[in-house]
Structure formats: C-alpha cells, structure tokens
Design a protein around this motif. Structure first.
Motif, mmCIF file in Angstrom:
data_model
loop_
_atom_site.group_PDB
_atom_site.id
_atom_site.type_symbol
_atom_site.label_atom_id
_atom_site.label_comp_id
_atom_site.label_asym_id
_atom_site.label_seq_id
_atom_site.Cartn_x
_atom_site.Cartn_y
_atom_site.Cartn_z
ATOM 1 N N ARG A 1 5.537 40.929 3.829
ATOM 2 C CA ARG A 1 6.193 41.690 2.754
ATOM 3 C C ARG A 1 5.832 41.111 1.384
ATOM 4 N NH1 ARG A 1 9.138 41.168 -0.998
ATOM 5 N NH2 ARG A 1 9.428 38.988 -0.417
ATOM 6 N N ARG A 2 5.534 42.005 0.466
ATOM 7 C CA ARG A 2 5.245 41.597 -0.917
ATOM 8 C C ARG A 2 5.937 42.565 -1.857
ATOM 9 N NH1 ARG A 2 3.315 38.287 1.506
ATOM 10 N NH2 ARG A 2 1.188 37.526 1.685
ATOM 11 N N VAL B 1 5.282 45.095 -4.313
ATOM 12 C CA VAL B 1 4.100 45.899 -4.667
ATOM 13 C C VAL B 1 4.399 46.631 -5.972
ATOM 14 C CG1 VAL B 1 2.695 47.865 -3.946
ATOM 15 C CG2 VAL B 1 3.345 46.114 -2.277
ATOM 16 N N TYR C 1 0.786 51.386 -6.967
ATOM 17 C CA TYR C 1 0.736 52.236 -5.773
ATOM 18 C C TYR C 1 -0.398 53.256 -5.886
ATOM 19 C CZ TYR C 1 5.289 50.286 -4.656
ATOM 20 O OH TYR C 1 6.306 49.413 -4.352
ATOM 21 N N ALA D 1 7.616 47.088 5.244
ATOM 22 C CA ALA D 1 6.479 46.161 5.405
ATOM 23 C C ALA D 1 5.912 46.259 6.816
ATOM 24 C CB ALA D 1 6.925 44.727 5.098
ATOM 25 N N GLY E 1 4.458 49.489 0.909
ATOM 26 C CA GLY E 1 4.885 48.594 -0.152
ATOM 27 C C GLY E 1 6.233 49.000 -0.708
ATOM 28 N N ALA F 1 0.465 50.754 -1.079
ATOM 29 C CA ALA F 1 -0.014 49.790 -2.084
ATOM 30 C C ALA F 1 -1.454 50.101 -2.468
ATOM 31 C CB ALA F 1 0.068 48.378 -1.522
ATOM 32 N N TRP G 1 -2.942 45.097 -1.418
ATOM 33 C CA TRP G 1 -1.809 44.274 -0.969
ATOM 34 C C TRP G 1 -1.805 42.971 -1.768
ATOM 35 C CZ3 TRP G 1 1.919 46.533 1.386
ATOM 36 C CH2 TRP G 1 2.922 45.790 1.992
#
Ligand SMILES: Cc1cc2nc3c(=O)[nH]c(=O)nc-3n(C[C@H](O)[C@H](O)[C@H](O)COP(=O)(O)O)c2cc1C
Length: 215
Positions: A13-14, A16, A19, A137, A142, A177, A180
């Motif tokens: 998981r980030r 984001v 997009y 995620a 994202g 995303a 990533w």
C-alpha cells in the motif's frame, strides 16, 4: 500463507497522488466498502458514514475547493507555506468522503472524559479508512488519505449534502496509479518498540522529529 499475503498487501500500500484513467469496477468498490464494514470500532459503534461519488463534475468541484484553499494559504504566507496541491482529489474513478457520526460517542457510557471519547471516535473511523485502503491495495488500486481541514469543510458539506451533526473527516480517492510510488522511509521496529518498559534512550530529540519523514 495467509499472513504472508496480508503482510505483502500492507507493505504494498502506498499513498498514490497521481492517477491514470481506468475504472474501479463496481465489484471492486463494493469489496472496498465491505472492508470498511468489518473495521473494529469502540463499543462496536461503527460511527462511519461514507459518501461515494463517481461524478466527474463533483470531483472537479472538490479539486477546486482544495485548490482555492491552497491558493489562499499561499497568499497568506508565500514563503513558509509548503502545502502541496491536492489535484488528485479531482481525477479518480471513485471518491469516498469519510464522515463520522459523533452522536455515537454517547454510547461510550463508561468513558467520562470528552478527550477519551474523541479518541475512540476518530480511531474507529480511521480503522474503516485503513481497511478500505488495504483492500484497494490488494487489488492493485491506489488510494490516499486526504485530510478535510476546517477551511474546506463547509463547501464539501454543501456539495455532498452532509447533514449536521455529522463530521467530515477525510477523503479517499480510489483509482489506478499512474505509477506505483516508492516506499517512504520507515522507522526501524526496534526504534519504536520497547521491551517491558519504555526505554528512555529511544526517546527522540525534538530535532529528530521535526524533519521526519522527509524523503
Ligand atoms: C490521518 C492522515 C492524514 C493524511 N492526510 C493527507 C493529506 O491531506 N494529503 C496527502 O496527500 N496525504 C495525506 N496522508 C498520507 C500520508 O502523507 C502518508 O500516509 C505518509 O506520508 C506515508 O506514505 P505512504 O502512505 O505512501 O506509506 C495522510 C495520512 C494520514 C494517516
């Protein structure tokens, strides 16, 4: 192993912030919202209320609201204000406005101090957000946790017709995303875990906290 899979999702998981086009399917969205449903909450109050939109015009308006706030803050303090523009709130497949119903705090009968009730309330809604993000995620989607500051709250409330006494807490864009992002640095586990009692040697100096978490 299940735990390894979960660990991978947690690590993947980030936040984001850029997009690309591409739909989050209805099924995916449904699973993400279902994940919120299973979040733990103080006394099982389930204080979250989620307003979901896919309406581009509404998203553009959300971006405009955030943009106006950014411009205003920049005007007030052109030198020191370092807030980043939040264009990502206007350009995703789905946007979730995360609200909370503060009346649920009445349920905390044994919790007398208002501050303690607030803690339970915010933590409960936050769990729902994290559950949604992890589910997203796991699907390679994202998200980013976007704060709703007091400056933007009234306009967002009007746009999404959120009644009093609900609180508008965060916005979670969900989408594909553009790329990533790399992982932001994390403190070492041994830096924040204390065995048996708090280890005062690990107490960070003020100077160590302020620049964190640059990079
Ligand atoms: C309570 C909370 C509020 C946040 N508010 C914002 C925000 O307003 N805008 C934003 O871009 N990111 C926001 N974030 C995301 C954090 O900046 C991000 O989680 C952190 O830098 C770590 O990066 P990562 O999520 O990619 O691991 C918020 C995160 C949390 C938990």
């Amino acid at each position: 192993m299940e735990s390894e899979k979960l660990s991978n999702i947690i690590r993947r998981r980030r936040s984001v912030r850029v997009y690309k086009s591409g739909k989050v399917t209805d099924k995916q969205l449904e699973m993400i919202l279902e994940a919120a449903r299973w979040a733990p909450s103080g006394a099982n109050t389930q204080p979250w209320e989620l307003v979901v939109t896919r309406d581009r015009a509404k998203m553009r308006r959300v971006r405009q609201i955030y943009d106006n706030e950014w411009k205003q803050r920049k005007k007030e303090d052109p030198v020191h204000y370092k807030g980043l523009k939040k264009d990502y709130v206007g350009d995703v497949s789905a946007l979730v406005l995360v609200c909370g119903d503060p009346r649920t705090m009445q349920v905390y009968l044994t919790t007398r101090q208002p501050g303690d009730r607030e803690k339970l309330f915010h933590a409960s809604v936050a769990n729902a957000v994290e559950h949604m993000m992890l589910m997203a995620a796991s699907m390679g989607l994202g998200t980013v946790w976007v704060s709703v500051r007091q400056e933007v709250e009234p306009e967002l409330r009007e746009l999404f017709q959120v009644p009093q006494p609900l609180r508008l807490l965060w916005i979670v864009p969900i989408g594909h995303a553009q790329s990533w992002p790399k992982a932001k640095p994390r403190r070492k586990t041994s830096d924040f875990v204390h065995q048996e009692v708090y280890n005062p040697k690990k107490l960070r100096a003020d100077s160590e906290i302020r620049p964190w978490p640059k990079g």
